[in-house]
Enzyme design. Structure first.
Site, short mmCIF file in Angstrom:
data_model
loop_
_atom_site.label_atom_id
_atom_site.label_comp_id
_atom_site.label_asym_id
_atom_site.label_seq_id
_atom_site.Cartn_x
_atom_site.Cartn_y
_atom_site.Cartn_z
N SER A 142 0.86 -1.18 0.00
CA SER A 142 0.00 0.00 0.00
C SER A 142 0.89 1.23 0.00
CB SER A 142 -0.88 0.00 1.26
OG SER A 142 -1.51 1.26 1.44
N TYR A 155 -1.74 -0.04 10.56
CA TYR A 155 -1.79 -0.49 9.16
C TYR A 155 -0.50 -0.14 8.43
CZ TYR A 155 -3.50 -1.09 4.37
OH TYR A 155 -3.66 -1.49 3.05
#
Length: 257
Positions: A142, A155
Site C-alpha cells: 500500500s 496499518y
C-alpha cells in the site's frame, strides 16, 4: 509469458481471492492463460469466483485457507504440484484509532495477516517457485507502507513490514530464477476494505470515497499485477505505485463536493 513447461499449465496462487483485488487478479491471470488457485477464508465466495472463471473458459480451483495458519499453508503447498506465480494479497486494515488509544489486538491481527501470512506463503511455496525456473512473487502492499498518517499507525506498520519483506527477499534471491514484485496501491474502492476498517460502519466507510469521482477499483490493481507478472522473465518490476489521478498524495485528495 514464458512457454508452458512440462508438468501442466503455469499456475498462479492468489491469497484473499474471494473478493476485491484478489478476485479481480484471479480473473485477470486466468485470462492470461494461468491456472489459478484461489485461497481465502470464505470457501463459498472462492467457489463463486472460480465458477465464474471456469464459465469464461479459464481454469480455477478454490481452497479455504487462513494465511496465519502455518500448518494449513504447508499442507496446501504439499498438495499443489506446482506454483509459478504467488500473489500475496491477503491483508487489510482494522480500526482508525490514534496510537494513544489503539488496541494492541488490532495491531497484532494486522501484522499477523499482512506480514506473517505473507511470510508463511512465501516460505512454503518458494521451493516450487525456484523449481519452476521462472517464478514470481507478488506482494500487494500500500502507499501506507511508505507514508504514515493519523489513525493509520498499525496499518502503515504492517504494510511497511511487507515492503521490507519484499525488498529483503529480492536481495536474498539474487541469482535465483524468481522475481519479487511489490505493488503499492493508494485509494482503491472495493466492497470490503473500508467497511472492515470501520468495523462495519457503512456510512464512515462510504465517506472515505465521498466526492472522489474516479478512485481506483480492484480491476485497476489486477491489471497492474498482470502487466508486471507477464513482462519478459528478465524484467523485474521492483515496485509499482498506483494512485487515482485525484490522489496526489496520501493526504492530498481532490473531492467534488
Amino acid at each position: 509469458m514464458s512457454p508452458e513447461p512440462v508438468g501442466g499449465p503455469r499456475t498462479a496462487l492468489i491469497t484473499g481471492a474471494g473478493s476485491g483485488i484478489g478476485a479481480a487478479t484471479a480473473r485477470r491471470l486466468a485470462a492470461e492463460g494461468y491456472r489459478v488457485v484461489l485461497t481465502g477464508r470464505r470457501l463459498a465466495r472462492l467457489e463463486s469466483v472460480a465458477k465464474q472463471i471456469t464459465a469464461d473458459g479459464g481454469t480455477a480451483e478454490a481452497y479455504a485457507l487462513n494465511v496465519t495458519d502455518q500448518a494449513a499453508v504447508s499442507a496446501l503447498a504439499e498438495d499443489l504440484q506446482r506454483c509459478d506465480v504467488l500473489v500475496n494479497n491477503a491483508g487489510g486494515a482494522i480500526g482508525t484509532e490514534p496510537v494513544a488509544h489503539a488496541l494492541a489486538a488490532d495491531w497484532r491481527a494486522m501484522f499477523e495477516t499482512n506480514v506473517i501470512g505473507t511470510l508463511h506463503l512465501t516460505q512454503a511455496f518458494l521451493p516450487k517457485l525456484i523449481a519452476s525456473g521462472d517464478g514470481t512473487v507478488v506482494i500487494v502492499t500500500s502507499t501506507a507502507s511508505f507514508t504514515v498518517y493519523e489513525g493509520g499507525g498499525g496499518y502503515s506498520a504492517a504494510k511497511h513490514g511487507e515492503h521490507v519483506l519484499a525488498a529483503t527477499l529480492r536481495l536474498e534471491l539474487c541469482g535465483e530464477p524468481v522475481r519479487v514484485i511489490e505493488i503499492a496501491p493508494g485509494m482503491v474502492h472495493t466492497e470490503e476494505f473500508s467497511l472492515n476498517r470501520y468495523r462495519g460502519d457503512a456510512d464512515r466507510a462510504a465517506d472515505v470515497y465521498a466526492g472522489v469521482q474516479y478512485p481506483l477499483v480492484a480491476e485497476d490493481v489486477a491489471d497492474a499485477i498482470a502487466w508486471a507478472v507477464t513482462r519478459p522473465s528478465h524484467v523485474n518490476v521492483d515496485s509499482l505505485v498506483l494512485r487515482p489521478r485525484a490522489q496526489a498524495a496520501q493526504h492530498k485528495i481532490h473531492r467534488q463536493l
